[in-house]
Motif scaffolding. Structure first.
Motif, mmCIF file in Angstrom:
data_model
loop_
_atom_site.group_PDB
_atom_site.id
_atom_site.type_symbol
_atom_site.label_atom_id
_atom_site.label_comp_id
_atom_site.label_asym_id
_atom_site.label_seq_id
_atom_site.Cartn_x
_atom_site.Cartn_y
_atom_site.Cartn_z
ATOM 1 N N GLN A 535 14.318 -10.103 33.316
ATOM 2 C CA GLN A 535 13.231 -9.955 32.342
ATOM 3 C C GLN A 535 12.208 -8.933 32.825
ATOM 4 O O GLN A 535 11.767 -8.063 32.061
ATOM 5 N N ALA A 536 11.833 -9.029 34.094
ATOM 6 C CA ALA A 536 10.851 -8.082 34.650
ATOM 7 C C ALA A 536 11.408 -6.669 34.640
ATOM 8 O O ALA A 536 10.720 -5.710 34.254
ATOM 9 N N TYR A 537 12.676 -6.554 35.047
ATOM 10 C CA TYR A 537 13.277 -5.227 35.100
ATOM 11 C C TYR A 537 13.406 -4.610 33.711
ATOM 12 O O TYR A 537 13.069 -3.448 33.495
ATOM 13 N N ARG A 538 13.901 -5.439 32.756
ATOM 14 C CA ARG A 538 14.109 -4.932 31.403
ATOM 15 C C ARG A 538 12.769 -4.458 30.798
ATOM 16 O O ARG A 538 12.689 -3.409 30.180
ATOM 17 N N LYS A 539 11.746 -5.261 30.990
ATOM 18 C CA LYS A 539 10.443 -4.931 30.410
ATOM 19 C C LYS A 539 9.828 -3.703 31.087
ATOM 20 O O LYS A 539 9.311 -2.793 30.418
ATOM 21 N N ASN A 596 18.084 -0.835 44.506
ATOM 22 C CA ASN A 596 18.593 0.159 43.551
ATOM 23 C C ASN A 596 17.945 -0.010 42.180
ATOM 24 O O ASN A 596 17.612 0.959 41.509
ATOM 25 N N TYR A 597 17.817 -1.265 41.785
ATOM 26 C CA TYR A 597 17.173 -1.508 40.495
ATOM 27 C C TYR A 597 15.705 -1.095 40.522
ATOM 28 O O TYR A 597 15.196 -0.482 39.573
ATOM 29 N N LEU A 598 15.028 -1.440 41.598
ATOM 30 C CA LEU A 598 13.603 -1.072 41.697
ATOM 31 C C LEU A 598 13.407 0.441 41.687
ATOM 32 O O LEU A 598 12.416 0.948 41.165
ATOM 33 N N SER A 599 14.366 1.157 42.265
ATOM 34 C CA SER A 599 14.234 2.619 42.319
ATOM 35 C C SER A 599 14.284 3.254 40.931
ATOM 36 O O SER A 599 13.824 4.376 40.736
ATOM 37 N N ASP A 600 14.854 2.527 39.964
ATOM 38 C CA ASP A 600 14.934 3.065 38.594
ATOM 39 C C ASP A 600 13.647 2.889 37.807
ATOM 40 O O ASP A 600 13.503 3.449 36.717
ATOM 41 N N LEU A 601 12.732 2.089 38.346
ATOM 42 C CA LEU A 601 11.531 1.760 37.570
ATOM 43 C C LEU A 601 10.522 2.904 37.500
ATOM 44 O O LEU A 601 10.512 3.802 38.340
ATOM 45 N N PHE A 602 9.665 2.825 36.476
ATOM 46 C CA PHE A 602 8.464 3.661 36.311
ATOM 47 C C PHE A 602 8.753 5.107 35.948
ATOM 48 O O PHE A 602 7.929 5.989 36.167
ATOM 49 N N TYR A 603 9.935 5.344 35.393
ATOM 50 C CA TYR A 603 10.245 6.675 34.850
ATOM 51 C C TYR A 603 10.236 6.667 33.328
ATOM 52 O O TYR A 603 10.419 7.700 32.698
ATOM 53 N N GLY A 604 10.074 5.478 32.737
ATOM 54 C CA GLY A 604 10.025 5.359 31.288
ATOM 55 C C GLY A 604 11.351 5.588 30.603
ATOM 56 O O GLY A 604 11.395 5.939 29.430
ATOM 57 N N THR A 605 12.454 5.366 31.332
ATOM 58 C CA THR A 605 13.776 5.647 30.758
ATOM 59 C C THR A 605 14.337 4.492 29.964
ATOM 60 O O THR A 605 15.252 4.656 29.172
#
Length: 623
Positions: A535-539, A596-605
């Motif tokens: 949920q956190a990751y998706r949001k 790996n999942y955290l590295s994808d965050l905060f790019y607005g993709t």
């Protein structure tokens, strides 16, 4: 002895024997001697002046007295002075004598010749009298001191040789021409023909000044014309004015003042009259342009050009005062000062409007992903440019105190340094505008339904503010303390985001990950973790952190809290549950996957629903 005989002896030196005691009588021989000298002056003037009579048949063959033979030019001027003395003598003897009439006629011929010479020198030596050559001389004082009496100037080869050692060839020629003009002007003025000389000078030199301003692109524009221009057209006019005004003041008008002071050094009133008539109109037009710009329709983008105009006049003010010193040119100084005042008023009004615009910003839609708000970018870019004008701004707001309900809190901005009051005033003003922006951003943050996203929004925007301060002159004005305090505030916002956005994920794991719990409880923990993390990751996969350093810092902070705790729990209980059905669905994430999942965050993709629900074996990735 009869009286008649006595008069005959007394007045006739030719009949008086040299041995006569009457020869020593002082009055009669002295009078005769003076008359003889004056007659000689008259005859000599006749021989020197008449060949240069404009009305003689030989006139067309002649070019210039000063060009042909400089020694003759020197003799010509000297004989005019001698002729003037002779005329004074003949007037005192007999105001209607034939000799006086001859002398007057010769004087008129001489003045016509000098008038023509003056015109020819002015016209033919425009290149040697251009303002750049003239203003190249060290100063008006040196120009004046280098020209004493014309007898010492004309044809003085020794002086010119000395001059050539210290000035360029062009300046040497300029000096010589200026000396010729001065000599003619002195002669004509002392002979009572100053009007003719001044008239020629004004006509020619005014046309040169007008031509110089035209070549610089200085136009005569009215206030209504400026008001009708669009900004692009007006900005081009302003840029051209900024490029032209320094040359106009330091070269054109300065050179003209030097030349005028030099040529008419014999008469202060003539110097003033000539310089005023030549330069006043053009100078008032030049310095009137900024006032019209200041009065035109205001918009934020005009601020920096108005500051450029203010700075240009302010920088040139010492020269303006020293060049236009005459009382009759006080209107030029007044116009420049008026433009300066109007520009300052325009800047103060625009700063007030700018502050008001920040406070009145009414955009109600939150920026997607908590990214930097357009208002933040606009305000900080604007203020960073303003900081480049801190010197001129300090002057403008020197007598314009900041009026707020209460002083800026020390926790936000330290009290101004009394030893640097001007800098403090602009510093406080800019700090206040940033505070107005930050208060507005607090309001914008409330538009987000997710509290953690509102904190991320605040962290993003404050980081942008601090970055702009750090990379501009705002750093110098606001100081290290201000920047450090706000960097700490960014960290607080980031910590609040992390606490609010990841608290469910952190709390889904046992407080002590390696403590003994039942398999059922372990299964429940894995389920809760999977759900909370997904949920956190998706949001948050659609959220944005623009600043790379801030983005990496947030990721590292989350990872340090999350990955070690999850790894300990994972390694202890994965094998305990290895015989469970659908173990891959139960234990969805390997510890290395979390990074790996955290590295994808905060790019607005953003993220697809299938990505986070895949098994640990399928989504383990190397990077």
């Amino acid at each position: 002895m009869p009286k008649k005989g006595m008069r005959s002896i007394f007045f006739s030196s030719s009949k008086t024997p040299s041995s006569s005691p009457l020869r020593s009588t002082p009055s009669t021989p002295l009078h005769t001697f003076s008359e003889s000298i004056m007659e000689e002056n008259l005859e000599k003037a006749q021989s020197i002046i008449m060949p240069w009579d404009p009305n003689t048949s030989n006139y067309d063959k002649l070019t210039s007295l000063f060009h042909e033979d400089r020694k003759e030019a020197k003799d010509f001027l000297k004989c005019v002075k001698d002729l003037q003395r002779a005329m004074h003598f003949f007037v005192s003897e007999n105001s209607s004598s034939e000799k006086l009439v001859r002398a007057q006629n010769l004087m008129q011929i001489a003045m016509k010749r000098l008038e023509k010479e003056f015109y020819q020198i002015l016209s033919a030596n425009r290149d040697h009298l251009d303002p750049e050559s003239v203003s190249g001389r060290s100063s008006r004082a040196s120009a004046r001191s280098s020209t004493s009496d014309y007898e010492d100037d004309v044809g003085s080869e020794d002086e010119l040789r000395i001059a050539s050692d210290s000035i360029s060839e062009v300046e040497e020629a300029s000096t010589l021409v200026m000396s010729d003009l001065k000599a003619i002007a002195d002669c004509m003025i002392s002979s009572g023909y100053g009007k003719e000389c001044v008239k020629i000078y004004k006509i020619i030199r005014k046309s040169i000044v007008e031509e110089g301003l035209y070549r610089l692109g200085v136009e005569q524009l009215s206030s209504s014309q400026i008001n009708k221009m669009n900004w692009e057209a007006l900005e081009l006019k302003i840029k051209n004015w900024l490029n032209s005004v320094k040359i106009a003041v330091k070269t054109l008008f300065y050179g003209e003042r030097i030349l005028c002071d030099h040529v008419f050094s014999a008469s202060e009133s003539i110097r003033e009259s000539c310089f005023t008539d030549i330069s006043k109109e053009g100078a008032i037009n030049l310095f009137g342009f900024p006032e019209f710009v200041a009065k035109s329709k205001r918009s934020p983008e005009k601020m920096f050009r108005i500051l450029d105009l203010y700075q240009a006049i302010s920088n040139l003010w010492p020269e303006i005062e020293s060049i236009f010193t005459f009382e009759s040119t006080s209107t030029v100084r007044s116009q420049a000062l008026t433009s300066l005042i109007r520009l300052g008023e325009a800047v103060r009004t625009m700063l007030s409007d700018f502050e008001s615009a920040i406070q009145k910003d009414s955009s109600k839609s939150p920026v997607p992903g908590g990214e930097i708000h357009p208002l933040t970018r606009y305000v900080m870019n604007y203020l960073s440019f303003l900081a480049d004008y801190s010197g001129v701004l300090s002057d403008i707001i020197a007598d314009w105190p900041l009026v707020v309900q209460s002083p800026l809190p020390d926790s936000y901005f330290e009290s101004p340094n009394p030893d640097d009051s001007l800098k403090s005033r602009i510093s406080v003003r800019l700090a206040w505008l940033i505070l107005v922006l930050l208060c507005k951003l607090d309001v914008k943050a409330e538009l987000y339904k997710d509290v953690s996203l509102s904190y991320l929004f605040l962290a993003n925007n404050l980081q942008y503010v601090v970055s702009k301060v750090r990379t501009s002159n705002l750093q110098y004005l606001l100081g290290e303390d201000w920047a450090s305090k706000h960097e700490e505030k960014v960290k607080q916002y980031s910590a609040n985001y992390e606490r609010m956005g990841w608290s469910k994920v952190f709390s889904s794991l046992p407080e002590y990950p390696t403590a003994m719990i039942s398999p059922e409880m372990a299964k429940e923990c894995f389920k809760e973790f999977n759900s909370a993390f997904e949920q956190a990751y998706r949001k948050q996969s659609s959220w944005i952190v623009t600043d790379g350093k801030l983005r990496d810092g947030i990721k590292v902070s989350i990872a340090k809290k999350l990955v070690p705790a999850y790894r300990a729990f994972y390694e202890k209980y994965r094998f305990t549950l290895r015989d469970e059905r659908n173990i891959e669905a139960l234990v969805r994430f390997a510890p290395e996957d979390l990074g790996n999942y955290l590295s994808d965050l905060f790019y607005g993709t953003g993220v697809s629903g299938s990505k986070s629900s895949s098994s640990s074996s399928s989504h383990s990735r190397s990077r």
